[in-house]
Design a protein around this motif. Structure first.
Motif, PDB file in Angstrom:
ATOM      1  N   VAL A  55      19.924  31.379  -3.260  1.00  0.00           N
ATOM      2  CA  VAL A  55      20.710  32.595  -3.482  1.00  0.00           C
ATOM      3  C   VAL A  55      21.792  32.650  -2.420  1.00  0.00           C
ATOM      4  CG1 VAL A  55      20.674  35.116  -3.555  1.00  0.00           C
ATOM      5  CG2 VAL A  55      18.776  33.814  -4.533  1.00  0.00           C
ATOM      6  N   HIS A  56      23.019  32.835  -2.842  1.00  0.00           N
ATOM      7  CA  HIS A  56      24.163  32.751  -1.944  1.00  0.00           C
ATOM      8  C   HIS A  56      25.036  33.999  -2.073  1.00  0.00           C
ATOM      9  CE1 HIS A  56      22.913  28.543  -1.895  1.00  0.00           C
ATOM     10  NE2 HIS A  56      22.985  28.570  -3.212  1.00  0.00           N
ATOM     11  N   VAL A  57      25.489  34.504  -0.926  1.00  0.00           N
ATOM     12  CA  VAL A  57      26.330  35.709  -0.928  1.00  0.00           C
ATOM     13  C   VAL A  57      27.569  35.454  -0.079  1.00  0.00           C
ATOM     14  CG1 VAL A  57      24.464  37.336  -1.374  1.00  0.00           C
ATOM     15  CG2 VAL A  57      24.920  36.641   0.969  1.00  0.00           C
ATOM     16  N   ALA A  69      13.499  31.062 -12.430  1.00  0.00           N
ATOM     17  CA  ALA A  69      12.868  29.809 -12.015  1.00  0.00           C
ATOM     18  C   ALA A  69      11.489  29.658 -12.637  1.00  0.00           C
ATOM     19  CB  ALA A  69      12.777  29.746 -10.495  1.00  0.00           C
ATOM     20  N   SER A  70      10.757  30.762 -12.759  1.00  0.00           N
ATOM     21  CA  SER A  70       9.392  30.688 -13.280  1.00  0.00           C
ATOM     22  C   SER A  70       9.329  30.817 -14.796  1.00  0.00           C
ATOM     23  CB  SER A  70       8.529  31.784 -12.647  1.00  0.00           C
ATOM     24  OG  SER A  70       9.035  33.072 -12.965  1.00  0.00           O
ATOM     25  N   LEU A 116      26.862  34.754 -10.535  1.00  0.00           N
ATOM     26  CA  LEU A 116      27.149  33.423 -11.063  1.00  0.00           C
ATOM     27  C   LEU A 116      25.848  32.640 -11.047  1.00  0.00           C
ATOM     28  CD1 LEU A 116      29.545  31.563 -12.021  1.00  0.00           C
ATOM     29  CD2 LEU A 116      29.397  30.521  -9.761  1.00  0.00           C
ATOM     30  N   LEU A 117      25.465  32.123 -12.202  1.00  0.00           N
ATOM     31  CA  LEU A 117      24.218  31.371 -12.338  1.00  0.00           C
ATOM     32  C   LEU A 117      24.545  29.917 -12.633  1.00  0.00           C
ATOM     33  CD1 LEU A 117      21.146  31.021 -12.788  1.00  0.00           C
ATOM     34  CD2 LEU A 117      21.515  31.807 -15.148  1.00  0.00           C
ATOM     35  N   LEU A 118      23.933  29.032 -11.875  1.00  0.00           N
ATOM     36  CA  LEU A 118      24.131  27.595 -12.067  1.00  0.00           C
ATOM     37  C   LEU A 118      22.760  26.937 -12.135  1.00  0.00           C
ATOM     38  CD1 LEU A 118      26.282  25.306 -12.170  1.00  0.00           C
ATOM     39  CD2 LEU A 118      25.962  25.050  -9.710  1.00  0.00           C
ATOM     40  N   ALA A 119      22.453  26.313 -13.279  1.00  0.00           N
ATOM     41  CA  ALA A 119      21.166  25.646 -13.462  1.00  0.00           C
ATOM     42  C   ALA A 119      21.264  24.203 -12.993  1.00  0.00           C
ATOM     43  CB  ALA A 119      20.741  25.711 -14.924  1.00  0.00           C
ATOM     44  N   ASP A 120      20.204  23.716 -12.364  1.00  0.00           N
ATOM     45  CA  ASP A 120      20.210  22.358 -11.822  1.00  0.00           C
ATOM     46  C   ASP A 120      19.759  21.304 -12.825  1.00  0.00           C
ATOM     47  OD1 ASP A 120      21.240  22.866  -9.391  1.00  0.00           O
ATOM     48  OD2 ASP A 120      19.354  22.916  -8.299  1.00  0.00           O
ATOM     49  N   GLY A 163      13.764  26.835 -14.285  1.00  0.00           N
ATOM     50  CA  GLY A 163      13.402  25.959 -13.188  1.00  0.00           C
ATOM     51  C   GLY A 163      14.384  26.199 -12.044  1.00  0.00           C
ATOM     52  N   GLU A 164      14.709  25.160 -11.310  1.00  0.00           N
ATOM     53  CA  GLU A 164      15.607  25.320 -10.162  1.00  0.00           C
ATOM     54  C   GLU A 164      16.979  25.811 -10.609  1.00  0.00           C
ATOM     55  OE1 GLU A 164      14.937  25.369  -7.108  1.00  0.00           O
ATOM     56  OE2 GLU A 164      12.866  24.699  -7.299  1.00  0.00           O
ATOM     57  N   ASN A 165      17.487  26.815  -9.900  1.00  0.00           N
ATOM     58  CA  ASN A 165      18.808  27.353 -10.208  1.00  0.00           C
ATOM     59  C   ASN A 165      19.395  27.984  -8.966  1.00  0.00           C
ATOM     60  OD1 ASN A 165      18.409  30.568 -10.431  1.00  0.00           O
ATOM     61  ND2 ASN A 165      16.588  29.568 -11.281  1.00  0.00           N
ATOM     62  N   HIS A 166      20.701  28.112  -8.963  1.00  0.00           N
ATOM     63  CA  HIS A 166      21.414  28.766  -7.866  1.00  0.00           C
ATOM     64  C   HIS A 166      22.093  30.022  -8.411  1.00  0.00           C
ATOM     65  CE1 HIS A 166      21.195  25.588  -4.727  1.00  0.00           C
ATOM     66  NE2 HIS A 166      20.997  24.818  -5.785  1.00  0.00           N
ATOM     67  N   ILE A 167      22.041  31.096  -7.622  1.00  0.00           N
ATOM     68  CA  ILE A 167      22.671  32.352  -8.014  1.00  0.00           C
ATOM     69  C   ILE A 167      23.530  32.859  -6.862  1.00  0.00           C
ATOM     70  CG2 ILE A 167      22.280  34.787  -8.543  1.00  0.00           C
ATOM     71  CD1 ILE A 167      19.900  34.046 -10.159  1.00  0.00           C
TER      72      ILE A 167
END
Length: 366
Positions: A262-264, A218-219, A147-151, A223-227
């Motif tokens: 990054v979250h598990v 991110a690069s 799951l990808l969430l862009a900030d 940019g900033e994102n959560h996965i």
């Protein structure tokens, strides 16, 4: 890895393929941006000569995107232009993707995302994906769910995201848009077998892939994102429940582990339990748990304790991680025991301190 045909085309022409998000029934001004004039028909293989003499070659066009390459005047001969026009038109008719596989329409993936969200909203987490979204049985195979969430607030480009993910993973992916700045990414389960060349567990491999994906995006793009990532699934029967789990994982990770992107789900069991505790009970627990609980929350102590727990309460490993002498760490722990009555070298007290730190992270932001 063998280059995709898009990458080969970019290399051959010496120019990037540009993607524009414009419905083909867009406004006249939108048409002028792409075709240099309003109206008309744009299709794969179309050649458009702009007022400055630039040749705009349409690589692919559908209801949502136009992909094109701009070539300098005289860069290609008329015969070469005709050959490229014919080749792109043939590829479009064949309905192929980069490695020659059939390309599912973006519209179908969007509809699947809408269906998933509807089932989550209705609480039907065990819902089975309808056959209309599972042509060829592709969702009955094993896929790794991310799951990808862009900030950031700017709307991201699905086509460019898909291209970057395929290049990073060196395989096809299924990209399912959920909401603005939120996507479900399904990667082939075979990736785990390709990556497993050592003694790493499946969970370590999954987290490693996710962290590499985060750094790349991110690069290169977001940019900033959560996965968040979970164990492989068969999406046909488990995609709704998995998306719900990954969303919860991101929410808890952002709440309890600020700074980590990054979250598990296998690392937040305690956090899931504590998130259900009312604020008043959290404060009361913190006040009653130690004689001087405020000392546990000093920045240096917090860093020391979190590193100590991350190193499985090993004093030597913690000292190395903190770049301090072992005796310095022992002094800190002894001082903490003297001031609070809690010795984190004992399992009982370590669990208690761990809970206090987690509760404080959410209670302090009331």
């Amino acid at each position: 890895m063998e280059l995709s045909w898009r990458s080969k085309l970019e290399s051959l022409l010496g120019a990037p393929i540009v993607t524009a998000r414009l419905p083909l029934g867009g406004t006249d001004s939108g048409w002028r941006d792409i075709a240099g004039e309003p109206g008309g028909t744009i299709r794969s293989g179309s050649r458009i000569r702009l007022p400055d003499g630039t040749v705009r070659l349409i690589v692919r066009a559908d209801e949502e995107h136009v992909e094109y390459v701009d070539l300098e005047p005289g860069e290609l001969t008329g015969r070469e232009e005709m050959l490229l026009e014919w080749l792109l038109a043939e590829l479009e008719r064949a309905g192929r993707t980069d490695e020659g596989r059939e390309r599912p329409p973006n519209r179908e993936m969007r509809r699947l995302g809408e269906w998933i969200l509807e089932r989550i909203g209705a609480g039907r987490l065990k819902a089975v994906v309808p056959d209309e979204f599972n042509s060829g049985g592709r969702l009955s195979a094993e896929w790794i769910p991310f799951l990808l969430l862009a900030d950031h607030t700017a709307r991201a480009n699905d086509a460019e995201l898909e291209k970057l993910l395929q290049a990073y993973l060196e395989s096809d992916v299924l990209l399912v848009p959920l909401r603005d700045q939120e996507w479900l990414i399904l990667a082939p389960g075979a990736l785990l077998h390709e990556e497993n060349g050592g003694d790493e567990t499946q969970e370590e491999l999954l987290e490693g892939i996710a962290r590499g994906m985060h750094d790349m995006l991110a690069s290169e793009w977001l940019g900033e994102n959560h996965i968040a990532v979970s164990h492989p699934i068969e999406p046909a029967s488990a995609v709704v429940e998995t998306v719900h789990l990954l969303r919860e994982t991101v929410a808890l990770g952002r709440r309890f582990h600020q700074g980590d992107m990054v979250h598990v789900p296998w690392n937040i069991h305690l956090e899931r339990l504590l998130s259900s505790v009312p604020d008043e009970q959290r404060l009361r627990f913190i006040e009653q748990a130690a004689s001087r609980a405020d000392l546990l929350l000093e920045p240096e102590i917090v860093t020391t304790l979190e590193t100590f727990f991350a190193m499985n309460c090993n004093v030597s490993d913690t000292a190395k991680k903190l770049f301090i002498h072992r005796n310095t760490l022992l002094y800190r722990l002894d001082k903490l025991k003297q001031d609070t009555g809690l010795d984190v070298r004992l399992f009982r007290d370590a669990v208690l301190v761990r809970i206090i730190l987690l509760l404080y992270k959410v209670t302090k932001r009331r």
